[in-house]
Design a protein around this motif. Sequence first.
Motif, mmCIF file in Angstrom:
data_model
loop_
_atom_site.group_PDB
_atom_site.id
_atom_site.type_symbol
_atom_site.label_atom_id
_atom_site.label_comp_id
_atom_site.label_asym_id
_atom_site.label_seq_id
_atom_site.Cartn_x
_atom_site.Cartn_y
_atom_site.Cartn_z
ATOM 1 N N ALA A 1 4.581 3.688 -2.867
ATOM 2 C CA ALA A 1 4.167 4.735 -1.931
ATOM 3 C C ALA A 1 2.694 4.460 -1.658
ATOM 4 C CB ALA A 1 4.370 6.125 -2.517
ATOM 5 N N VAL A 2 2.305 4.426 -0.378
ATOM 6 C CA VAL A 2 0.971 3.962 0.001
ATOM 7 C C VAL A 2 0.280 5.031 0.838
ATOM 8 C CG1 VAL A 2 -0.353 2.093 1.066
ATOM 9 C CG2 VAL A 2 1.856 1.601 0.011
ATOM 10 N N VAL A 3 -1.022 5.261 0.560
ATOM 11 C CA VAL A 3 -1.839 6.216 1.320
ATOM 12 C C VAL A 3 -3.110 5.501 1.748
ATOM 13 C CG1 VAL A 3 -3.033 8.433 1.313
ATOM 14 C CG2 VAL A 3 -0.931 8.143 -0.014
ATOM 15 N N LEU A 4 -3.347 5.409 3.069
ATOM 16 C CA LEU A 4 -4.502 4.703 3.601
ATOM 17 C C LEU A 4 -5.208 5.572 4.639
ATOM 18 C CD1 LEU A 4 -2.764 1.258 4.316
ATOM 19 C CD2 LEU A 4 -4.033 1.884 2.260
ATOM 20 N N GLY B 1 6.865 1.314 9.313
ATOM 21 C CA GLY B 1 7.335 2.114 8.195
ATOM 22 C C GLY B 1 6.388 3.199 7.744
ATOM 23 N N PHE B 2 5.188 3.287 8.356
ATOM 24 C CA PHE B 2 4.200 4.281 7.956
ATOM 25 C C PHE B 2 4.222 5.470 8.924
ATOM 26 C CE2 PHE B 2 2.826 0.987 5.290
ATOM 27 C CZ PHE B 2 1.942 1.514 4.353
ATOM 28 N N ILE B 3 3.788 6.603 8.402
ATOM 29 C CA ILE B 3 3.684 7.840 9.193
ATOM 30 C C ILE B 3 2.205 8.143 9.392
ATOM 31 C CG2 ILE B 3 4.174 10.318 9.252
ATOM 32 C CD1 ILE B 3 6.630 9.757 7.527
ATOM 33 N N TYR B 4 1.839 8.485 10.623
ATOM 34 C CA TYR B 4 0.451 8.819 10.923
ATOM 35 C C TYR B 4 0.241 10.319 10.729
ATOM 36 C CZ TYR B 4 -3.835 9.654 13.577
ATOM 37 O OH TYR B 4 -5.097 10.036 13.953
ATOM 38 N N GLN B 5 -0.774 10.687 9.997
ATOM 39 C CA GLN B 5 -1.118 12.099 9.764
ATOM 40 C C GLN B 5 -2.385 12.437 10.553
ATOM 41 O OE1 GLN B 5 -0.941 14.159 5.766
ATOM 42 N NE2 GLN B 5 -3.164 14.122 6.004
ATOM 43 N N PRO B 6 -2.246 13.071 11.717
ATOM 44 C CA PRO B 6 -3.443 13.416 12.504
ATOM 45 C C PRO B 6 -4.145 14.631 11.886
ATOM 46 C CG PRO B 6 -1.480 14.265 13.575
ATOM 47 C CD PRO B 6 -1.006 13.484 12.367
ATOM 48 N N SER B 7 -5.422 14.761 12.211
ATOM 49 C CA SER B 7 -6.191 15.892 11.696
ATOM 50 C C SER B 7 -7.497 15.999 12.475
ATOM 51 C CB SER B 7 -6.469 15.733 10.198
ATOM 52 O OG SER B 7 -7.292 16.774 9.723
ATOM 53 N N ARG C 1 -7.470 11.991 8.352
ATOM 54 C CA ARG C 1 -6.689 11.148 9.243
ATOM 55 C C ARG C 1 -6.267 9.909 8.468
ATOM 56 N NH1 ARG C 1 -11.186 11.477 14.020
ATOM 57 N NH2 ARG C 1 -10.962 13.694 14.476
ATOM 58 N N LEU C 2 -4.991 9.784 8.243
ATOM 59 C CA LEU C 2 -4.517 8.672 7.428
ATOM 60 C C LEU C 2 -3.110 8.290 7.844
ATOM 61 C CD1 LEU C 2 -2.488 10.277 5.270
ATOM 62 C CD2 LEU C 2 -4.671 10.852 4.227
ATOM 63 N N ILE C 3 -2.661 7.137 7.321
ATOM 64 C CA ILE C 3 -1.261 6.742 7.448
ATOM 65 C C ILE C 3 -0.721 6.620 6.034
ATOM 66 C CG2 ILE C 3 -1.718 5.523 9.603
ATOM 67 C CD1 ILE C 3 -1.342 2.906 8.015
ATOM 68 N N TYR C 4 0.589 6.883 5.889
ATOM 69 C CA TYR C 4 1.151 6.846 4.549
ATOM 70 C C TYR C 4 2.618 6.435 4.617
ATOM 71 C CZ TYR C 4 3.330 11.335 5.757
ATOM 72 O OH TYR C 4 4.070 12.323 6.347
ATOM 73 N N ARG C 5 3.093 5.926 3.519
ATOM 74 C CA ARG C 5 4.503 5.594 3.354
ATOM 75 C C ARG C 5 4.995 6.314 2.101
ATOM 76 N NH1 ARG C 5 8.298 1.583 4.205
ATOM 77 N NH2 ARG C 5 6.935 0.192 5.365
ATOM 78 N N ASN C 6 6.037 7.115 2.266
ATOM 79 C CA ASN C 6 6.627 7.766 1.098
ATOM 80 C C ASN C 6 7.344 6.702 0.264
ATOM 81 O OD1 ASN C 6 7.558 9.731 -0.705
ATOM 82 N ND2 ASN C 6 8.013 11.176 0.930
ATOM 83 N N TRP C 7 7.814 7.094 -0.896
ATOM 84 C CA TRP C 7 8.402 6.128 -1.822
ATOM 85 C C TRP C 7 9.463 5.279 -1.135
ATOM 86 C CZ3 TRP C 7 6.523 4.554 -6.226
ATOM 87 C CH2 TRP C 7 5.652 5.384 -6.936
ATOM 88 N N THR C 8 9.293 3.972 -1.236
ATOM 89 C CA THR C 8 10.200 2.997 -0.656
ATOM 90 C C THR C 8 10.619 2.022 -1.749
ATOM 91 O OG1 THR C 8 9.058 3.158 1.462
ATOM 92 C CG2 THR C 8 10.470 1.252 1.121
ATOM 93 N N SER C 9 11.905 1.719 -1.787
ATOM 94 C CA SER C 9 12.448 0.817 -2.813
ATOM 95 C C SER C 9 12.889 -0.479 -2.170
ATOM 96 C CB SER C 9 13.617 1.487 -3.540
ATOM 97 O OG SER C 9 14.172 0.613 -4.506
ATOM 98 N N HIS C 10 12.620 -1.600 -2.865
ATOM 99 C CA HIS C 10 13.086 -2.895 -2.384
ATOM 100 C C HIS C 10 13.546 -3.717 -3.580
ATOM 101 C CE1 HIS C 10 13.612 -6.178 0.364
ATOM 102 N NE2 HIS C 10 12.777 -6.965 -0.301
ATOM 103 N N VAL C 11 14.612 -4.475 -3.408
ATOM 104 C CA VAL C 11 15.189 -5.275 -4.491
ATOM 105 C C VAL C 11 15.089 -6.748 -4.113
ATOM 106 C CG1 VAL C 11 17.223 -5.767 -5.877
ATOM 107 C CG2 VAL C 11 16.746 -3.415 -5.147
#
Length: 587
Positions: free
Chosen positions: A130-133, A173-179, A185-195
């Motif tokens: 999960a990434v927050v930028l 895959g990221f969501i933009y959070q306006p403010s 003001r950031l972009i983030y990805r909720n928990w993502t799983s990869h195998v």
Amino acid sequence: MIRLVLMGWLGLWASLMSQAQVVDCQTIGFEDGSFGGWERWTGEFSPYLFPLPYRLEPGSLHDFNGQYGHTITSVGDGYDPNVKERIPVVAPGSRHSVRLGDLDVGGFLDQLRTSFVVPIDKPLLRYQIAVVLQNPNHRPDQQPGFSLVVRTLNGDTIRCGYYEAVATNRTAGFIYQPSDEPSERLIYRNWTSHVLDLRAYVGQTLRLEVTAHDCSEGGHFGYAYFDAQCLATSISASSVCTPQGRQIRLAAPPGFDQYLWNTGDTTATVSVSPQLGTTYWVDLQSRSVLNPSCQTSLRLNYRVEQLQFPTVQQVRVCAGESYRVEDSLYTQPGTYHHAFHRPWGCDSLLITELIVLPTPSSTQQVTLCAGSQLVLGDSVYSQSGVYLNRFVRAAPLCDSLVTTQLLIRQIDLVPPRDTLIMQGDSIQVGVNPSIGTNYTYRWSPESGLSCPTCPITWASPSQPTLYQLAVSIPSTNCQTSYPLHVDVLACLLAVPTSFTPNGDGINDSFNVVLNPCLGRIRQLSIYNRWGQLIFHQELTSSLEKLFSWDGKYKGELVQTGVYGYQLTLESPTGKMSRHTGALTVIR
């Protein structure tokens, strides 16, 4: 951008990575609440560093803000504080994960590294992120970012073993959070799983690096949450031997994006009423959103070979201990099935529910002065850092872990230099502390000083004096002392003994300049050898300081010879005094 950073990192740190710690793939995650075999690296990310835009060194503490770049998170820690959507700080299905980077700005780059041998029984690597930028709209190479890479010992990136994201509004895959607030003001990805399918690398050692960093300008943050585990390429059954017609639960490896059983179910687990000789299968496909060109697809089979009741036991061990059943060694909590093969009928099955008791742990913060040492058991520490110590306790108690955050406080000043002044003068002395330091100061002796509690003060000693400047850090017992010797020259009258008024521009006049400590000159008189007054000058203005004779009498240069002079001085207290002497005129 991060790809260029990692390519540079590969060449620069290849020798170090060849000796990186190796973690057991069975325990590659953080479920025991510690970093296990993971290495923690931290440093700066800036366009002003050369030859690479970052500097890394082992550790976790960010000196600039006192926070840590690697933090074990727990289920009870709740949700990420910066994203309005509720993002848990622990990966789904886990008790602990790790946050890479702190929640503040500062231009930091934090990295986790480890190596692991791909086991034949669990050749799938599942990682969750999960990434927050923050999105400051810098150039891509200056933006906050995140990356993950899996390499061989030769440094080759395995197929689908690389993922990178930087802060832009178009990051897949990221969501933009306006403010309205720029800091939100950031972009983030909720928990993502990869195998990742690592069956081609069974028995080989692979390296895994996870990196998160702020923007290169230091004003915007970037961090990520991470977890991992190794999975088997098999279907597990809740019971191998069960009576005909009784349901059992079949479970495929977790973390895949799609499941399709031959029963029509699309979940990771299904319940079936097994029939002897029946084969169940499931098609699995990993989440492809991390890299559209990379997908892991598997078909797993499970054949019902026997039906019988199993034997169930519950076993408790301490974290770090193991439980053995024949050739199998279990260290992680869970339910394990062990078949005892028999030449007749259904093999007997032992189901072991292994409970791993958590290791009692505590954290302490210790501050010491430079030169001091901290003793914990058999360990002695004298440098700032985070230290983990295990203390053995008698059974049935589990060993305890103590994490110590040690901070060494040091006074860092350039010592003052000895100096020299004339009697009656003043001079500025002291030390120049760096911005942000908070020291207290005390000069001794205090006589002759304008400020005995300042780092820089004016000194006006009447005689040679040895000062001592004591510097201490408030609220601690950390203190050091600097000596400063101020020498004082006596106030003497200096008058030239000769001059050469020959017009060559060198020593052409008899000049008397008085040291201010003696006061001022009221008059100057010159006499020839018969006592005749041939030159006289009196003080006519408070601005007049130079008394000078050009060697002439009535417009003509006097002859070579010895002449007498008389000076009338007025001391700073108004007292008059006369000084006589002889000077030689050389033509």
